[in-house]
Write a protein that holds these residues in place. Structure first.
Motif, PDB file in Angstrom:
ATOM      1  N   THR A  77      -4.345   9.384   4.927  1.00  0.00           N
ATOM      2  CA  THR A  77      -3.547   8.267   5.415  1.00  0.00           C
ATOM      3  C   THR A  77      -2.653   8.721   6.562  1.00  0.00           C
ATOM      4  N   LEU A  78      -2.063   9.894   6.422  1.00  0.00           N
ATOM      5  CA  LEU A  78      -1.195  10.428   7.471  1.00  0.00           C
ATOM      6  C   LEU A  78      -1.968  10.628   8.771  1.00  0.00           C
ATOM      7  N   VAL A  79      -3.177  11.159   8.684  1.00  0.00           N
ATOM      8  CA  VAL A  79      -3.990  11.354   9.885  1.00  0.00           C
ATOM      9  C   VAL A  79      -4.329  10.015  10.530  1.00  0.00           C
ATOM     10  N   GLN A  80      -4.684   9.032   9.699  1.00  0.00           N
ATOM     11  CA  GLN A  80      -4.984   7.700  10.223  1.00  0.00           C
ATOM     12  C   GLN A  80      -3.778   7.113  10.951  1.00  0.00           C
ATOM     13  N   VAL A  81      -2.605   7.237  10.337  1.00  0.00           N
ATOM     14  CA  VAL A  81      -1.385   6.711  10.948  1.00  0.00           C
ATOM     15  C   VAL A  81      -1.066   7.442  12.248  1.00  0.00           C
ATOM     16  N   SER A  82      -1.247   8.752  12.272  1.00  0.00           N
ATOM     17  CA  SER A  82      -0.944   9.541  13.465  1.00  0.00           C
ATOM     18  C   SER A  82      -1.831   9.123  14.635  1.00  0.00           C
ATOM     19  N   PHE A 136       1.916   3.545   4.184  1.00  0.00           N
ATOM     20  CA  PHE A 136       2.120   4.594   3.187  1.00  0.00           C
ATOM     21  C   PHE A 136       2.428   3.988   1.813  1.00  0.00           C
ATOM     22  N   VAL A 137       3.107   2.842   1.814  1.00  0.00           N
ATOM     23  CA  VAL A 137       3.394   2.162   0.544  1.00  0.00           C
ATOM     24  C   VAL A 137       2.106   1.647  -0.076  1.00  0.00           C
ATOM     25  N   TRP A 138       1.277   0.983   0.743  1.00  0.00           N
ATOM     26  CA  TRP A 138       0.026   0.431   0.203  1.00  0.00           C
ATOM     27  C   TRP A 138      -0.908   1.555  -0.234  1.00  0.00           C
ATOM     28  N   SER A 139      -0.913   2.652   0.516  1.00  0.00           N
ATOM     29  CA  SER A 139      -1.716   3.813   0.115  1.00  0.00           C
ATOM     30  C   SER A 139      -1.239   4.362  -1.221  1.00  0.00           C
ATOM     31  N   LEU A 144       0.261  -7.156  -1.429  1.00  0.00           N
ATOM     32  CA  LEU A 144       0.289  -6.882  -2.865  1.00  0.00           C
ATOM     33  C   LEU A 144      -0.941  -7.464  -3.552  1.00  0.00           C
ATOM     34  N   LEU A 145      -1.362  -8.657  -3.101  1.00  0.00           N
ATOM     35  CA  LEU A 145      -2.594  -9.255  -3.629  1.00  0.00           C
ATOM     36  C   LEU A 145      -3.798  -8.377  -3.308  1.00  0.00           C
ATOM     37  N   LEU A 146      -3.849  -7.883  -2.084  1.00  0.00           N
ATOM     38  CA  LEU A 146      -4.972  -7.048  -1.665  1.00  0.00           C
ATOM     39  C   LEU A 146      -4.968  -5.701  -2.384  1.00  0.00           C
ATOM     40  N   VAL A 147      -3.783  -5.184  -2.676  1.00  0.00           N
ATOM     41  CA  VAL A 147      -3.688  -3.959  -3.475  1.00  0.00           C
ATOM     42  C   VAL A 147      -4.317  -4.195  -4.846  1.00  0.00           C
ATOM     43  N   LYS A 148      -4.019  -5.344  -5.447  1.00  0.00           N
ATOM     44  CA  LYS A 148      -4.595  -5.664  -6.753  1.00  0.00           C
ATOM     45  C   LYS A 148      -6.111  -5.804  -6.667  1.00  0.00           C
ATOM     46  N   ILE A 149      -6.587  -6.455  -5.608  1.00  0.00           N
ATOM     47  CA  ILE A 149      -8.032  -6.610  -5.430  1.00  0.00           C
ATOM     48  C   ILE A 149      -8.692  -5.243  -5.283  1.00  0.00           C
ATOM     49  N   ALA A 150      -8.070  -4.389  -4.465  1.00  0.00           N
ATOM     50  CA  ALA A 150      -8.639  -3.052  -4.255  1.00  0.00           C
ATOM     51  C   ALA A 150      -8.668  -2.260  -5.558  1.00  0.00           C
ATOM     52  N   ASN A 151      -7.557  -2.261  -6.287  1.00  0.00           N
ATOM     53  CA  ASN A 151      -7.503  -1.486  -7.527  1.00  0.00           C
ATOM     54  C   ASN A 151      -8.484  -2.004  -8.578  1.00  0.00           C
ATOM     55  N   SER A 152      -8.725  -3.301  -8.566  1.00  0.00           N
ATOM     56  CA  SER A 152      -9.640  -3.870  -9.562  1.00  0.00           C
ATOM     57  C   SER A 152     -11.108  -3.699  -9.171  1.00  0.00           C
ATOM     58  N   THR A 153     -11.366  -3.292  -7.930  1.00  0.00           N
ATOM     59  CA  THR A 153     -12.754  -3.129  -7.478  1.00  0.00           C
ATOM     60  C   THR A 153     -13.068  -1.679  -7.111  1.00  0.00           C
ATOM     61  N   GLN A 154     -12.217  -0.761  -7.528  1.00  0.00           N
ATOM     62  CA  GLN A 154     -12.455   0.629  -7.130  1.00  0.00           C
ATOM     63  C   GLN A 154     -13.748   1.189  -7.714  1.00  0.00           C
ATOM     64  N   HIS A 155     -14.263   0.537  -8.773  1.00  0.00           N
ATOM     65  CA  HIS A 155     -15.533   0.996  -9.336  1.00  0.00           C
ATOM     66  C   HIS A 155     -16.695   0.797  -8.357  1.00  0.00           C
ATOM     67  N   ALA A 175     -11.073   4.594   1.312  1.00  0.00           N
ATOM     68  CA  ALA A 175     -11.478   3.223   1.630  1.00  0.00           C
ATOM     69  C   ALA A 175     -10.304   2.251   1.549  1.00  0.00           C
ATOM     70  N   ALA A 176      -9.498   2.347   0.481  1.00  0.00           N
ATOM     71  CA  ALA A 176      -8.396   1.402   0.307  1.00  0.00           C
ATOM     72  C   ALA A 176      -7.349   1.524   1.414  1.00  0.00           C
ATOM     73  N   PRO A 177      -6.812   2.722   1.697  1.00  0.00           N
ATOM     74  CA  PRO A 177      -5.851   2.828   2.801  1.00  0.00           C
ATOM     75  C   PRO A 177      -6.447   2.449   4.154  1.00  0.00           C
TER      76      PRO A 177
END
Length: 343
Positions: A144-149, A131-134, A325-336, A280-282
């Motif tokens: 995300t909640l459905v995936q976790v459940s 949930f934090v990374w999402s 945290l590194l992967l969060v940055k990678i995801a946010n920088s490639t969301q295009h 995709a990111a979560p």
């Protein structure tokens, strides 16, 4: 981004360092906190995880949960990676490094213990922390909640058989009470509180007040909860980390490689499925991250507190947050890459 989010890597490193120092020089702190446990779950840690999750649960409109179940591609991707790929690649990567590459440094017997700990991590994909990374990737909270459940249900069914198969242990004693209690604490309780709070506030003040004023009051709460959780975790493991610096480095190598591999498999799969970035990111994060509470509890139950397997599960926590945290940055920088994709 807020100051907290912009320098989150720095705050995480500082909190890990503070936690280790507390465990080394103020051992009465973790000793006192360890008294507040229920079914092997730390109650103080549970409260802080609530702080992390609760703001995201507030954002969930329950009608969107029903809509999420009508979009199966992301759920299928996550389930496939978590249970048909991740545990087995973790076993393979850990075996290669501990039995071949690092065998001269650690020996065969300890290598087997380290493999066992890695398998426990690989067979327990993330629940609460995802949930934090999402949140940090502005993911779809309802999806995300459905995936976790779904993940929680599959853990109850598949965790023990997969661990038993990979380790060749016929009588794996998985603490089901810990599994069920963790699910209750980290998913059900904050979800119920978020649902009740959202309904009460919207009913009294209206949806505009809720979305533009009330939710703003919780800015930064998730990050603070994460940082305080890290301090507690590393205060419990400070002595162990200080006593095994070289082995911790060796253990970290296959764990990091596994995390990166699973992330890019999931992220690439999400792009191939043309999933929107908010899903995709979560979806990539949930398999990459681990259910460390369960891994540590089962390792202690099976192999003991001072075992090599338990050390690996602790190192899993050590490397996971910086890597995520590194992967969060990678995801946010490639969301295009996901621009124009709709579900």
């Amino acid at each position: 981004m807020s100051l907290w989010e912009r320098y989150l890597t720095v705050w995480v490193a500082l909190c890990m360092f503070v936690g280790v120092l507390i465990g080394r020089f103020l051992p009465t702190v973790p000793e006192t906190l360890s008294k507040f446990e229920y079914f092997n779950v730390s109650v103080p840690t549970a409260v802080l995880i609530w702080l992390m999750i609760f703001p995201m649960m507030l954002k969930i409109d329950f009608t969107s949960i029903l809509n999420a179940t009508k979009k199966p591609k992301g759920l299928f991707l996550t389930t496939t990676v978590n249970w048909l790929i991740k545990p087995f690649t973790m076993f393979a990567i850990a075996s290669f490094f501990f039995l071949v590459v690092f065998n001269n440094f650690i020996g065969h017997e300890l290598a087997r213990e380290y493999i066992a700990g890695a398998v426990l991590l690989g067979a327990a994909p993330c629940t609460a922390m995802v949930f934090v990374w999402s949140h940090l990737t502005k993911g779809d909270a309802a999806y995300t909640l459905v995936q976790v459940s779904i993940n929680d249900i599959l853990i109850l069914v598949l965790f023990a058989p997969i661990v038993a198969f990979l380790l060749g242990i016929g009588n794996v004693d998985v603490p089901m009470d810990t599994l069920l209690f963790s699910t209750l604490l980290f998913v059900v309780v904050p979800l119920a509180l978020g649902f009740i709070t959202r309904n009460v506030v919207v009913k009294k003040k209206g949806i505009e007040y809720f979305e533009h004023i009330f939710l703003k009051k919780f800015d930064g709460v998730t990050i603070v909860g994460l940082l305080l959780t890290l301090i507690i975790i590393f205060s419990f493991q400070g002595e162990r980390i200080l006593n095994n610096p070289f082995h911790i480095l060796l253990i970290a190598v296959p764990l990091i490689i596994q995390n990166l591999f699973i992330f890019f498999i999931s992220y690439g799969g999400a792009k191939a499925c043309r999933l929107p970035f908010s899903i995709a990111a979560p979806a990539a994060m949930i398999g990459t991250s681990n259910f460390f509470e369960l891994s540590v509890a089962v390792s202690i139950s099976l192999f003991g507190l001072d075992s090599g397997a338990t050390l690996v599960t602790v190192v899993g926590v050590l490397v996971e947050v910086p890597v995520m945290l590194l992967l969060v940055k990678i995801a946010n920088s490639t969301q295009h890459w996901f621009k124009g994709y709709e579900y």
